[in-house]
Design a protein around this motif. Sequence first.
Motif, PDB file in Angstrom:
ATOM      1  N   GLN A 144       0.821  -1.211   0.000  1.00 35.44           N
ATOM      2  CA  GLN A 144       0.000   0.000   0.000  1.00 35.44           C
ATOM      3  C   GLN A 144       0.857   1.264   0.000  1.00 35.44           C
ATOM      4  O   GLN A 144       0.632   2.185  -0.784  1.00 35.44           O
ATOM      5  CB  GLN A 144      -0.921  -0.005   1.216  1.00 35.44           C
ATOM      6  CG  GLN A 144      -1.916  -1.162   1.222  1.00 35.44           C
ATOM      7  CD  GLN A 144      -2.692  -1.262   2.524  1.00 35.44           C
ATOM      8  OE1 GLN A 144      -2.564  -0.414   3.405  1.00 35.44           O
ATOM      9  NE2 GLN A 144      -3.481  -2.315   2.662  1.00 35.44           N
ATOM     10  N   THR A 145       1.858   1.299   0.866  1.00 38.13           N
ATOM     11  CA  THR A 145       2.670   2.514   1.003  1.00 38.13           C
ATOM     12  C   THR A 145       3.951   2.474   0.186  1.00 38.13           C
ATOM     13  O   THR A 145       4.553   3.524  -0.079  1.00 38.13           O
ATOM     14  CB  THR A 145       3.052   2.730   2.475  1.00 38.13           C
ATOM     15  OG1 THR A 145       3.960   1.680   2.892  1.00 38.13           O
ATOM     16  CG2 THR A 145       1.826   2.705   3.366  1.00 38.13           C
TER      17      THR A 145
ATOM     18  N   ARG B 114       4.761  -7.370   0.126  1.00 34.08           N
ATOM     19  CA  ARG B 114       5.286  -7.802  -1.162  1.00 34.08           C
ATOM     20  C   ARG B 114       6.756  -8.141  -0.965  1.00 34.08           C
ATOM     21  O   ARG B 114       7.440  -7.517  -0.145  1.00 34.08           O
ATOM     22  CB  ARG B 114       5.135  -6.703  -2.215  1.00 34.08           C
ATOM     23  CG  ARG B 114       3.699  -6.526  -2.709  1.00 34.08           C
ATOM     24  CD  ARG B 114       3.595  -5.487  -3.801  1.00 34.08           C
ATOM     25  NE  ARG B 114       2.275  -5.496  -4.413  1.00 34.08           N
ATOM     26  CZ  ARG B 114       1.886  -4.679  -5.374  1.00 34.08           C
ATOM     27  NH1 ARG B 114       2.743  -3.757  -5.836  1.00 34.08           N
ATOM     28  NH2 ARG B 114       0.681  -4.754  -5.890  1.00 34.08           N
ATOM     29  N   ILE B 115       7.238  -9.102  -1.742  1.00 35.44           N
ATOM     30  CA  ILE B 115       8.609  -9.557  -1.528  1.00 35.44           C
ATOM     31  C   ILE B 115       9.234  -9.943  -2.863  1.00 35.44           C
ATOM     32  O   ILE B 115       8.550 -10.451  -3.760  1.00 35.44           O
ATOM     33  CB  ILE B 115       8.634 -10.739  -0.531  1.00 35.44           C
ATOM     34  CG1 ILE B 115      10.037 -10.937   0.049  1.00 35.44           C
ATOM     35  CG2 ILE B 115       8.087 -12.031  -1.152  1.00 35.44           C
ATOM     36  CD1 ILE B 115      10.036 -11.704   1.360  1.00 35.44           C
ATOM     37  N   GLY B 116      10.506  -9.649  -3.008  1.00 33.19           N
ATOM     38  CA  GLY B 116      11.171  -9.979  -4.262  1.00 33.19           C
ATOM     39  C   GLY B 116      12.646  -9.643  -4.203  1.00 33.19           C
ATOM     40  O   GLY B 116      13.166  -9.207  -3.175  1.00 33.19           O
TER      41      GLY B 116
ATOM     42  N   GLY C 173       5.462   3.374  -9.298  1.00 35.92           N
ATOM     43  CA  GLY C 173       4.482   3.761  -8.295  1.00 35.92           C
ATOM     44  C   GLY C 173       3.661   2.595  -7.791  1.00 35.92           C
ATOM     45  O   GLY C 173       2.461   2.730  -7.527  1.00 35.92           O
ATOM     46  N   GLN C 174       4.304   1.426  -7.661  1.00 36.29           N
ATOM     47  CA  GLN C 174       3.697   0.180  -7.186  1.00 36.29           C
ATOM     48  C   GLN C 174       2.738  -0.453  -8.201  1.00 36.29           C
ATOM     49  O   GLN C 174       2.047  -1.429  -7.878  1.00 36.29           O
ATOM     50  CB  GLN C 174       2.964   0.387  -5.856  1.00 36.29           C
ATOM     51  CG  GLN C 174       3.818   0.946  -4.725  1.00 36.29           C
ATOM     52  CD  GLN C 174       5.006   0.056  -4.410  1.00 36.29           C
ATOM     53  OE1 GLN C 174       4.881  -1.157  -4.293  1.00 36.29           O
ATOM     54  NE2 GLN C 174       6.185   0.659  -4.266  1.00 36.29           N
ATOM     55  N   ASP C 175       2.700   0.057  -9.438  1.00 41.18           N
ATOM     56  CA  ASP C 175       1.818  -0.548 -10.441  1.00 41.18           C
ATOM     57  C   ASP C 175       2.292  -1.930 -10.862  1.00 41.18           C
ATOM     58  O   ASP C 175       1.480  -2.788 -11.198  1.00 41.18           O
ATOM     59  CB  ASP C 175       1.733   0.346 -11.683  1.00 41.18           C
ATOM     60  CG  ASP C 175       0.907   1.596 -11.449  1.00 41.18           C
ATOM     61  OD1 ASP C 175       0.199   1.646 -10.426  1.00 41.18           O
ATOM     62  OD2 ASP C 175       0.975   2.521 -12.280  1.00 41.18           O
TER      63      ASP C 175
END
Length: 486
Positions: free
Chosen positions: A92-93, A158-160, A172-174
Amino acid sequence: MTASPAPYVLALDEGTTNAKAFAVAPDGTILSAGSAPVPVGYPQPGWVEQDAEAIWAAQAQAIRDCLAGVAGMPSGITISNQRESVVCWDAQTGQALAPVLGWQDSRTAEFCDWLRSPEREFAVAETTGLSLDPMFSAPKIRYLLDRVSAAGQADRARIGTVDSWIVARLTGQDSYVIEAGNASRTLLLDLATLDWSEQMCDLFGVDRSVLPRVLASNADFGRTRGLDLLPDGVPIVGVLGDSHAALFGHDCRSSQEGKATYGTGSSVMVPSGVDRSVRPGVSTTLAWLTEEPMYGHEGNIVASGTAMDWTARLLGVAPGRELDELAATVPDSGGVTLVPAFTGLGAPWWDRQAVGLVSGVTAGTERGHVARAALEAVTHQIADVLEALGSEDLEVLHADGGATASRLLMQCQADLLGRSVVVSSNAEVSALGAALMGFTRLGWPLPDLESDGGRRYEPLMEPAARAAARSQWGKALSRSRMTPAG
């Protein structure tokens, strides 16, 4: 009438200790560059951490500095990145939820040992091409997911790998994605299907649904959004792990030509085409994925630049040229051998219980001998990997990375290998390799980055002396692996 700015690709190179950015013209020329350091922390023995926000801040600063020296906006963005390191952030952030676990981090060694059995090691190797070792991402992913779950943050995590993090920040997190070659370094990708393996996800206790989507190396990774340093809509057109990008940049396409990258650690890789067979002690990895996959066999050395920097601090000289000059004051190491197993050994030994040691010291040992031993430690480790790779067809080893500026190091490498070593004329071959991958998506022709042939070193050491040096190294290595840790 004012001419339009020349087209270029913005090539980002996020390494372990530096974030860089380059404006690369269609002919491969670097028009402008920017760089910013990235701190690395060692909070406990064997732990290697970084701050994800610091990584992004350094990359953003490098972008600003690069764009200040070139007109117009880029036609596309490409990324080369440190591999295996794991980032966990808030969907989210976009803010990091935990420290980055660096690729050198070995805190999950006990977890790997707990999983280890002959059957599981065979399954891991056959499916992923990798060894069950804490260097790779899956144990780190499990560790961080457990941490954020305990903090009540799992539902928005989220993880990567670092490429996933940089792409997420740029878009932008898209985009929540991972490049296939980077994914192949996680212990979770099936090399046959080039998608996440249910079996490996189950083994490591990672829910497949939390992982990013796997994309080809020149896929559509998304477009910039919400940045103060780039306009919205610039496409991300190519992503490669740094070692894979170097292989692509060197134009290595057959087993006759391989490459060694001399960085904080070292990667030695030889292309294998469609061959994804497993070889003991080294990794089978996906070098890149375009219309067809290009596989490679690779050995990863944990401490090479780290070993030389540590020795420089020990001896009270500056890393790089001063260490090199000190090593050149003596004709050889005088019987001194350094085994830089600071967090154990990587390929081809995969022994995290090995300990660092300096052996062969006598009353006649000088500082120059120790400096020379540090350089030789790097070259011996690369020789070990090439032996494990079974690289009988290898005719030339392409070399890149900062340490290749040392002529003494490169001559030592040629001597110990008994093969030609060609140092790239392009100091930034990883970034340029990623840029070339982006060119394939933009439809730009690929320039020859090695048109001048590079700096070439031929072996000068007699075979008997080479055998003696390798024997001395082997004895010290055995002592390192037999000495109890702690």
